[in-house]
Write a protein that holds these residues in place. Structure first.
Motif, short mmCIF file in Angstrom:
data_model
loop_
_atom_site.label_atom_id
_atom_site.label_comp_id
_atom_site.label_asym_id
_atom_site.label_seq_id
_atom_site.Cartn_x
_atom_site.Cartn_y
_atom_site.Cartn_z
N PHE A 279 0.71 -1.15 -0.10
CA PHE A 279 0.06 -0.07 -0.04
C PHE A 279 0.88 1.37 -0.01
N VAL A 280 1.80 1.11 0.92
CA VAL A 280 2.85 2.42 0.85
C VAL A 280 3.49 2.75 -0.69
N GLY A 281 3.84 1.58 -1.23
CA GLY A 281 4.22 1.60 -2.66
C GLY A 281 3.21 2.24 -3.60
N LEU A 282 2.04 1.69 -3.68
CA LEU A 282 0.79 2.05 -4.13
C LEU A 282 0.55 3.64 -4.12
N VAL A 283 0.48 4.29 -2.89
CA VAL A 283 0.44 5.69 -2.59
C VAL A 283 1.85 6.43 -3.28
N LEU A 284 2.62 5.95 -2.86
CA LEU A 284 3.97 6.63 -3.39
C LEU A 284 4.04 6.71 -4.93
N GLY A 285 3.56 5.85 -5.60
CA GLY A 285 3.18 5.69 -7.03
C GLY A 285 2.37 6.79 -7.45
N TYR B 171 3.85 10.36 -8.86
CA TYR B 171 3.47 10.60 -10.21
C TYR B 171 2.67 11.86 -10.64
N ASP B 172 1.82 12.27 -9.81
CA ASP B 172 1.11 13.46 -9.67
C ASP B 172 2.19 14.60 -9.70
N LEU C 299 12.04 7.74 -7.51
CA LEU C 299 11.45 8.41 -6.34
C LEU C 299 11.14 7.11 -5.38
N VAL C 300 10.27 6.54 -5.98
CA VAL C 300 9.68 5.31 -4.98
C VAL C 300 10.78 4.42 -4.66
N ALA C 301 11.78 4.14 -5.40
CA ALA C 301 12.91 3.10 -4.85
C ALA C 301 13.64 3.88 -3.50
N LEU C 302 13.97 5.18 -3.85
CA LEU C 302 14.78 5.80 -2.99
C LEU C 302 14.04 6.24 -1.65
N SER C 303 12.90 6.62 -1.74
CA SER C 303 12.05 6.85 -0.29
C SER C 303 12.18 5.56 0.41
N GLN D 188 16.28 4.11 -14.72
CA GLN D 188 16.61 5.19 -13.95
C GLN D 188 16.44 4.83 -12.40
N MET D 189 15.67 3.93 -11.99
CA MET D 189 16.14 3.43 -10.56
C MET D 189 17.29 2.84 -10.41
N GLN D 190 17.94 1.89 -11.35
CA GLN D 190 19.09 1.45 -11.05
C GLN D 190 20.32 2.45 -11.32
#
Lengths: 156, 263, 270
Positions: free
Chosen positions: B67-73, B77-78, B92-96, B190-192
């Motif tokens: 759920f945290v990942g979904l919200v972060l997504g 994105y927004d 953004l998602v991976a770093l946070s 980009q994440m990697q």
């Protein structure tokens, strides 16, 4: 019976925990691509490094060939001295040109290596002689405005 | 005037009480370490506690991570698409997650799920004289009860935090790539290129390990030190959750300022 | 004859946070006997058991078990001694997360390297001795109070101890279970050749099974003797205790100030 089920669950838990760690290391992090097995050191001096960071990428023809290891200020020449770790697989000629570039308009900054034609190769510990500093947006804009200002009277 | 004096005396005694407890907790940690040898000689005991702290926390950790990942997504994105850089969603998602949310949120969940259960178990064992009985049977409760629970938590916590982060990245992927349609290749590459193993992933793991030690120590200590009554045990459980949360957030600040201080 | 005493307590004083709990206790517990320590609640009986088990240190005086002073023992020796002691706690103190069988097997598994088959036989023998062989698969929360006490008894005798200590073994039991436990204590003591030490305030039941009784009040030994001697005694304290009179040498009231003054005082805060 009870114990084997418990062991099974603990084993399962530890296994998926390790899978998650590997996932973070390999898929999310860049352990697989960035940690070169063996590296050699090169140095380059820049007037201005802009926003370059330690561990930022060093690219040649767009391929990551190394990482920035250290950045420090040289009080004698008033220049920034950047130390890079480059993969030993890649060798560059003596007259390679190092410039600080930006990926995208506002992206991260990296060092780009443009290969020259010299037959002698750079050795570990050498310095790259020809460098180009980072483009600082404010300077660019003021230069542009200055040019415009000097052009305007001529046009009239 | 006497009111003020009373107030000062009460304040002073509260402070000394805290310091006294801190000292006792430190001595308690040393005692756990002294008796840990037996724990590792009998892995069966340790397995039970890993099951208790880790396996039983799996569902809550994985679901929360998702759920945290979904919200972060969604949120990420927004914000990112306003600057036209929605490909950076993966970063953004991976770093946070890897740096902050994984260890911290998993730690908070771990404290309320496993930490409180450990405190309750030890507290009730104390209240029903099981610890005393064990001591009288020449079985040291520190070695038999406390140390395995401590180490079970310390081992389980980093794994849970890693699982949380993994599920979070998966949640971000689900929202970003599957539902919104961010380019998959850009998302991962980009994440990697931005997430560094040593700088980000390893430091996140170190954080979760430190949180695991803190929460496990608080949980076993509060249980062992609880007043052996129903009320005393329930208070100890509350203290475990509150103290763990504070400890996690404070330690997070300290560790972050050490780890990511460099440019 | 001192050699005959398994446990000997001399001039024992114990105080906790400046509150004196035991004052100059002298007791002897001969081998093979069942001895009861009686007294009202809060007279320091349980503290005495914990001093014998080495869980507390005396302020002064000594407790000698099997010829060794308990508080002078090191950690290993103390644990060695405790292996040869069995203790029945007030409410059994069974390990609630494991079954009856595992509870009884606990000490055997912890202290010996016996095979599971042998442990199985031993556990069944111990459970049979307390009449609960059929209940070995139950969990402690499925047992009645009396059954839990008997399982705890089976657990306490698992390693055939030389000294059995019972902390209030009769509390909260119905008369039937009470008689069963009383008889078990006596029988097991004689069968194991152990010495038993029982802290209780249940006079009637213990009079039937014990060899010797110490009466304690306010941290002192106030009377002692065999059950027959005590029944015949004129001692007002023993008399009050034996016949359960509300007031006597043991006051009904906890020490307090003047009653009327207490009633008139306005509480500081409601």
């Amino acid at each position: 019976m009870n114990r084997t089920i418990l062991d099974l669950w603990v084993g399962f838990f530890v296994a998926i925990g390790i899978v998650a760690l590997l996932f973070l290391a390999l898929k999310v992090g860049n352990l697989s691509s960035s940690n070169f097995a063996e590296t050699y050191v090169l140095q380059a001096k820049f007037d201005n490094i802009g926003g370059l960071k330690v561990r930022g990428p060093v690219k040649s023809a767009g391929v990551v060939v190394g990482r920035v290891a250290n950045i420090h200020f040289d009080p004698a020449t008033y220049e920034a001295v950047v130390t890079m770790n480059l993969d030993t697989r890649y060798r560059f000629p003596k007259d390679t040109f190092a410039s600080i570039l930006t990926s995208g308009l506002l992206g991260e900054q990296y060092i780009g290596l443009d290969v020259g034609g010299d037959e002698k190769m750079l050795k570990a510990g050498d310095s790259i002689a020809k460098t180009q500093s980072a483009v600082v947006l404010e300077k660019l804009i003021s230069q542009f405005l200055f040019n415009k200002a000097s052009e305007t009277p001529a046009n009239k | 005037m006497p009111k003020l004096r009373e107030l000062l005396v009460a304040l002073g005694s509260r402070v000394t009480d805290r310091i006294w407890r801190l000292g006792f907790a430190a001595r308690f940690l040393c005692m756990i370490l002294v008796y840990s040898g037996q724990t590792f000689l009998r892995p069966q005991l340790l397995f039970r506690e890993i099951w208790f702290s880790g396996v039983l926390s799996l569902i809550i950790i994985m679901v929360s991570g998702l759920f945290v990942g979904l919200v972060l997504g969604l949120q990420g994105y927004d914000t990112l698409q306003r600057y036209g850089s929605s490909e950076a969603l993966g970063v953004l998602v991976a770093l946070s997650l890897v740096r902050e949310l994984g260890p911290v949120v998993a730690g908070l969940l771990f404290a309320s799920r496993a930490g409180s259960a450990v405190t309750a178990e030890i507290g009730l064992m104390k209240a029903t004289e099981q610890l005393k009985a064990m001591d009288m049977m020449a079985v040291n409760p520190m070695a038999r009860v406390v140390a395995p629970r401590f180490w079970g938590g310390v081992i389980a916590m980093p794994l849970l935090a890693a699982l949380f982060s993994m599920m979070g990245v998966f949640g971000g992927y689900l929202i970003g790539v599957v539902f919104i349609g961010v380019d998959e290749g850009a998302f991962w590459s980009q994440m990697q290129s931005s997430v560094d193993f040593r700088e980000d992933v390893l430091n996140g793991i170190i954080k979760s390990f430190v949180f695991g030690i803190a929460v496990s120590l608080i949980a076993v200590f509060e249980g062992y030190d609880s007043i052996p009554t129903a009320e005393g045990v329930s208070r100890a459980i509350t203290r475990t959750v509150v103290t763990s949360a504070l400890a996690i957030l404070a330690l997070d600040f300290v560790l972050t300022s050490f780890m990511f201080r460099s440019l | 004859m001192p050699a005959d005493n398994l446990v000997k307590i001399s001039d024992l004083n114990f105080s906790y946070e400046n509150r004196s709990i035991l004052n100059g206790i002298n007791m002897e517990f001969p081998r093979g006997k069942v001895v009861a320590i009686m007294g009202g609640s809060g007279c320091g009986k349980t503290t005495l058991l914990r001093l014998i088990g080495g869980q507390l240190r005396p302020s002064s005086g000594t407790v000698t078990v099997n010829g060794r002073v308990v508080h002078e023992m090191g950690h290993d020796e103390l644990y060695g001694m405790r292996r040869r002691m069995g203790m029945l706690f007030q409410f059994g103190a069974l390990f609630t997360d494991i079954s009856v069988y595992d509870n009884v097997a606990f000490q055997i598994r912890e202290h010996t390297d016996l095979s599971e088959e042998l442990i199985h036989d031993l556990v069944m023998m111990k459970l049979n001795a307390v009449g609960l062989r059929g209940a070995h698969t139950l969990m402690p929360n499925e047992l009645s109070g009396g059954m839990a006490r008997r399982v705890a008894l089976a657990r306490a005798i698992a390693l055939d101890p030389m000294l059995m200590m019972y902390d209030e073994p009769f509390t909260g039991l119905d008369p039937l279970s009470l008689g069963v436990i009383g008889q078990l204590i006596r029988k097991l003591n004689d069968a194991l050749g152990a010495t038993s030490l029982m802290v209780t305030h249940d006079i009637q039941e213990s009079m039937l099974i014990v060899d010797y009784i110490y009466f304690m009040a306010e941290g002192r030994v106030v009377a002692q003797g065999t059950p027959d001697e005590l029944r015949a005694t004129k001692d007002p304290f023993v008399h009050q205790f034996l016949y359960a009179e509300a007031d006597g040498p043991v006051p009904f009231h906890y020490p307090a100030g003047d009653y009327s003054a207490d009633l008139l005082r306005v509480p500081a805060r409601a």
